[in-house]
Motif scaffolding. Sequence first.
Motif, PDB file in Angstrom:
ATOM      1  N   VAL A 226      10.664  19.701   1.084  1.00  0.00           N
ATOM      2  CA  VAL A 226      11.781  19.471   0.392  1.00  0.00           C
ATOM      3  C   VAL A 226      12.116  21.122  -0.295  1.00  0.00           C
ATOM      4  O   VAL A 226      13.186  21.413  -0.350  1.00  0.00           O
ATOM      5  CB  VAL A 226      11.576  18.416  -0.977  1.00  0.00           C
ATOM      6  N   GLN A 227      10.963  21.682  -0.613  1.00  0.00           N
ATOM      7  CA  GLN A 227      11.139  23.219  -1.118  1.00  0.00           C
ATOM      8  C   GLN A 227      11.778  23.905  -0.064  1.00  0.00           C
ATOM      9  O   GLN A 227      12.673  24.784  -0.561  1.00  0.00           O
ATOM     10  CB  GLN A 227       9.840  23.632  -1.743  1.00  0.00           C
ATOM     11  N   ILE A 228      11.556  23.883   1.099  1.00  0.00           N
ATOM     12  CA  ILE A 228      12.112  24.670   2.114  1.00  0.00           C
ATOM     13  C   ILE A 228      13.422  24.418   2.428  1.00  0.00           C
ATOM     14  O   ILE A 228      14.438  25.340   2.300  1.00  0.00           O
ATOM     15  CB  ILE A 228      11.302  24.558   3.379  1.00  0.00           C
ATOM     16  N   LEU A 229      13.598  22.897   2.621  1.00  0.00           N
ATOM     17  CA  LEU A 229      15.250  22.610   2.751  1.00  0.00           C
ATOM     18  C   LEU A 229      16.342  22.771   1.661  1.00  0.00           C
ATOM     19  O   LEU A 229      17.212  22.881   1.857  1.00  0.00           O
ATOM     20  CB  LEU A 229      15.269  21.077   3.317  1.00  0.00           C
ATOM     21  N   SER A 230      15.593  22.918   0.425  1.00  0.00           N
ATOM     22  CA  SER A 230      16.454  23.167  -0.599  1.00  0.00           C
ATOM     23  C   SER A 230      16.615  24.664  -1.159  1.00  0.00           C
ATOM     24  O   SER A 230      16.974  24.927  -2.280  1.00  0.00           O
ATOM     25  CB  SER A 230      15.739  22.237  -1.944  1.00  0.00           C
ATOM     26  N   THR A 231      16.056  25.577  -0.302  1.00  0.00           N
ATOM     27  CA  THR A 231      15.946  27.050  -0.485  1.00  0.00           C
ATOM     28  C   THR A 231      15.074  27.525  -1.440  1.00  0.00           C
ATOM     29  O   THR A 231      14.975  28.717  -1.938  1.00  0.00           O
ATOM     30  CB  THR A 231      17.138  27.647  -0.551  1.00  0.00           C
TER      31      THR A 231
END
Length: 323
Positions: free
Chosen positions: A56-61
Amino acid sequence: MTTTTELTAPPKGITALGLRKAYGDKVVLDGVDLQVPEGTIFALLGPNGAGKTTTVQILSTLISADAGQAQVAGYALDRNPDAVRASIGVTGQFAAVDGLLTGEENLLLMADLHHLSRREGKQRAADLLQRFELTEAAGKMASTYSGGMRRKLDLAMTLVGKPSVIFLDEPTTGLDPRSRRNLWEIIRNLVSDGVTILLTTQYLEEADQLADRIAVLDGGRIVAEGTAEELKRRIPGGHIRLRFADAHRFDAAARVLDQAARDDETLTLQIPSDASIPALRALLDRLDGAAVEAEALTVHTPDLDDVFLALTGQPNTQKESLR
């Protein structure tokens, strides 16, 4: 982030290919692929430390991947991170409301951060307070809210910017069953409005109730993916259990159903089965043919608990056998 293969993503969906992330020697994500169509709920299921929050942290930048590529809401993470941020909403494991502000003030603060005009912000806050049934509590300090109210306010704050993609990272953690079900209904309504949702959860019932598709993440890898029913069908263990009123009927049935596992103490037989209607009908026909009557019949089919236990925390060779 590296780019090795061209991605094709729905206009407002999520696509990821080969996401990798490590902290020193600890590999958190080891080549994660995701495809979330627009207007659907995708659940990422896994134990603590599986890599759900990192995804989630990667996909939400919020953090960058070491390798791989992704598109969110039609924008590439590496080329248009600002456009991604403008298109998404994120609700973390713990409500991010300011307890020193009222419910309305929390929403107005978000409206300011989204550069809405004062008039538009007030209207948006009023609409969301009504939608989440928080109007009566709008003027109360958020610190006085119950856990369920705080989670609803947190999600309402996420919606101020009208995101097309929402990441919900274990959104119902700590909620009582009634509050959890109320939030489920809100999430379903969001999807009916066309919003795309990626949900991480440890609540198996939550994934079963909400998700169009589920991916099981373990050790930084997707070990299985499909609908809830598809995942359940991969797991052995379905059976029919018959209980008999007396030892005579029990023994007679055991002779007819010689593949059944006996429990002489409870006078029950357990027959391996996919529990389909044809299998059930065939079983009852065999008993009728032998003039044997069961006192009770129960059917067990694998559920997401079985899927979770079978696919997580096991050696890779065992996981491969269940694919």
